[in-house]
Design an enzyme around this catalytic site. Sequence first.
Site, short mmCIF file in Angstrom:
data_model
loop_
_atom_site.label_atom_id
_atom_site.label_comp_id
_atom_site.label_asym_id
_atom_site.label_seq_id
_atom_site.Cartn_x
_atom_site.Cartn_y
_atom_site.Cartn_z
N THR A 133 -3.28 5.89 9.09
CA THR A 133 -2.44 4.83 9.65
C THR A 133 -1.88 3.92 8.56
OG1 THR A 133 -2.60 2.79 10.98
CG2 THR A 133 -4.63 3.57 10.02
N ASP A 134 -0.78 3.25 8.87
CA ASP A 134 -0.23 2.24 7.95
C ASP A 134 -1.11 0.99 7.93
OD1 ASP A 134 0.36 1.25 10.50
OD2 ASP A 134 2.48 0.87 10.09
N GLU A 135 -2.04 0.89 8.90
CA GLU A 135 -2.85 -0.34 9.00
C GLU A 135 -3.82 -0.48 7.83
OE1 GLU A 135 -4.21 -1.36 12.95
OE2 GLU A 135 -2.62 -0.17 13.85
N TYR A 159 -11.17 -1.25 12.71
CA TYR A 159 -10.48 0.04 12.83
C TYR A 159 -9.82 0.41 11.50
CZ TYR A 159 -6.53 3.19 13.72
OH TYR A 159 -5.62 4.21 13.63
N LYS A 163 -10.57 3.56 8.89
CA LYS A 163 -9.56 4.56 8.49
C LYS A 163 -9.39 4.55 6.97
CE LYS A 163 -7.50 6.93 10.81
NZ LYS A 163 -7.81 8.26 11.41
P1 NAD Z 1 -6.53 8.84 20.74
O1 NAD Z 1 -7.51 7.71 20.84
O2 NAD Z 1 -5.48 8.99 21.78
O3 NAD Z 1 -7.31 10.24 20.68
C1 NAD Z 1 -8.45 10.42 19.90
C2 NAD Z 1 -9.06 11.77 20.30
O4 NAD Z 1 -10.21 12.00 19.47
C3 NAD Z 1 -9.55 11.81 21.75
O5 NAD Z 1 -9.15 13.00 22.37
C4 NAD Z 1 -11.06 11.75 21.62
O6 NAD Z 1 -11.75 12.40 22.69
C5 NAD Z 1 -11.28 12.44 20.29
N1 NAD Z 1 -12.55 12.05 19.64
C6 NAD Z 1 -13.02 10.79 19.46
N2 NAD Z 1 -14.22 10.84 18.84
C7 NAD Z 1 -14.47 12.15 18.59
C8 NAD Z 1 -15.54 12.84 17.96
N3 NAD Z 1 -16.58 12.19 17.45
N4 NAD Z 1 -15.48 14.19 17.87
C9 NAD Z 1 -14.42 14.87 18.39
N5 NAD Z 1 -13.39 14.26 19.02
C10 NAD Z 1 -13.42 12.92 19.11
O7 NAD Z 1 -5.90 8.71 19.29
P2 NAD Z 1 -4.39 8.92 18.82
O8 NAD Z 1 -3.62 7.70 19.14
O9 NAD Z 1 -3.92 10.23 19.27
O10 NAD Z 1 -4.60 8.94 17.24
C11 NAD Z 1 -4.85 10.17 16.56
C12 NAD Z 1 -5.06 9.89 15.08
O11 NAD Z 1 -3.89 9.26 14.55
C13 NAD Z 1 -6.22 8.94 14.79
O12 NAD Z 1 -6.87 9.38 13.63
C14 NAD Z 1 -5.54 7.60 14.55
O13 NAD Z 1 -6.30 6.80 13.66
C15 NAD Z 1 -4.23 8.05 13.92
N6 NAD Z 1 -3.09 7.13 14.11
C16 NAD Z 1 -2.72 6.78 15.38
C17 NAD Z 1 -1.61 5.95 15.55
C18 NAD Z 1 -1.13 5.55 16.93
O14 NAD Z 1 -0.20 4.75 17.03
N7 NAD Z 1 -1.67 6.09 18.02
C19 NAD Z 1 -0.91 5.46 14.44
C20 NAD Z 1 -1.35 5.84 13.17
C21 NAD Z 1 -2.43 6.68 13.01
P1 TYD Z 2 -1.58 -1.77 19.85
O1 TYD Z 2 -0.78 -0.86 20.71
O2 TYD Z 2 -2.98 -2.09 20.25
O3 TYD Z 2 -1.52 -1.15 18.38
P2 TYD Z 2 -1.99 -1.80 16.95
O4 TYD Z 2 -2.89 -2.94 17.21
O5 TYD Z 2 -2.70 -0.63 16.34
O6 TYD Z 2 -0.73 -2.16 16.23
O7 TYD Z 2 -0.81 -3.13 19.71
C1 TYD Z 2 0.52 -3.19 19.21
C2 TYD Z 2 0.92 -4.65 19.11
O8 TYD Z 2 0.98 -5.19 20.44
C3 TYD Z 2 -0.11 -5.49 18.38
O9 TYD Z 2 0.59 -6.50 17.64
C4 TYD Z 2 -0.93 -6.15 19.47
C5 TYD Z 2 0.09 -6.30 20.60
N1 TYD Z 2 -0.45 -6.23 21.97
C6 TYD Z 2 -0.14 -7.23 22.90
O10 TYD Z 2 0.58 -8.21 22.59
N2 TYD Z 2 -0.62 -7.12 24.17
C7 TYD Z 2 -1.41 -6.07 24.55
O11 TYD Z 2 -1.86 -6.03 25.74
C8 TYD Z 2 -1.71 -5.05 23.60
C9 TYD Z 2 -2.57 -3.87 23.97
C10 TYD Z 2 -1.20 -5.17 22.31
#
Ligand code: NAD
Ligand code: TYD
Length: 359
Positions: A133-135, A159, A163
Amino acid sequence: MKNILVTGGAGFIGSNFIRYVLAERPGVQVVNLDALTYAGSRGSLSGLPEDRHALVHGDIRDRQLVERLLSERRIDTIVHFAAESHVDRSIAGPEAFIETNVVGTLRLLEAARAAWLGRGDALEGKRFHHISTDEVFGSLGPGDAAFHEGTPYSPNSPYAASKAGSDHLVGAYVHTYGLPATITNCSNNYGPRQFPEKLIPLMILNALTGKPLPVYGDGAQVRDWLYVIDSCEAILRVIERGRPGESYNVGGGNQPTNLEIVQQICAYLDQRFPESPYRPYSKLLRFVPDRPGHDRRYAVDFRKIERELGWRPRFSLDEGLRETIEWYLANPEWLSAIGRRDDYHGWIEQNYTKRGADK
Ligand code: NAD
Ligand code: TYD
């Protein structure tokens, strides 16, 4: 790339990636290792071809299981999505984030080391791709330059720290053992099959059912929004053509405030459902107390992946939001599968059917 192990493939980005790679690469077989936590759902895998996709219900921390899968299924490519992924949950309880994101990644790396390293030509054609992630880069001020691959890590939430830890482990395995690994650090993804705890699906589904739209703090925080199909395309490109040992930043090229995103969703629903009792949807907006330690701004400089691999996002935020909203309207059975149908299906189905009848 022939036999892929996808971890976390029942989650949001992982399930979209599996669909994407099966469609784009007809010769590929996928083994999907997922623990099916609250965030993972078999419903996200519906319709996948049984002869090309197999779900293994298990934990990435189970090293023996992973080693067995790597050898029995002749895995040449690991695409590692599995993680605890929600910042608010990491603030409420960080431990699971260390367990899955740090320890889980370590176990996967160890399994890959055992299966792939130290055996003659075993490294030929292998790739470990880690999704991050960019975070990990922390928070930007209003005038700061966007995150690039050399930006120092400065994670703020549990989180982001977990990461960052996993990214460093991957880097250490490249440096120490010569593991052919790559990393993508992507910005906030959105699109179909995202669990409605994250901003965009939460706001869509709350608005549709007339529930409050909770905006944290002043709503002026900025995120860089990446449509999930663009994200999947970037990941595939890095796996196939990215240089081993490198990381690539991936972003959507837009930086609206949270408030602007919520207003954009409301405006779309206003014109989509002119008869809705909740119009104007922005009436539902509520400012609520801020998230502790809330990062103010993220922005991603994706010039490296553009220059080296010719990738850039195709979807504008407007197009991506439209696709996303329409997907949630058209898929109440997915809401059933994640246990949310009772909340949403009546209203959505009624209105969707009405629209269908009008057509
Ligand atoms: P998500 O929470 O939707 O899905 C996570 C999946 O991992 C789920 O299916 C869960 O059952 C599985 N999981 C959790 N713990 C596990 C374990 N111990 N063993 C096997 N499976 C397990 O997540 P996402 O949003 O699809 O994110 C996927 C990846 O991308 C993550 O690594 C996250 O850090 C990264 N990422 C997500 C975002 C975003 O905006 N969603 C942005 C940047 C990076
Ligand atoms: P989120 O989707 O949780 O992603 P991240 O925290 O990883 O960026 O949140 C995106 C942005 O939206 C973040 O600045 C927090 C804000 N947010 C709200 O204002 N209200 C909400 O109910 C949620 C879930 C997030």
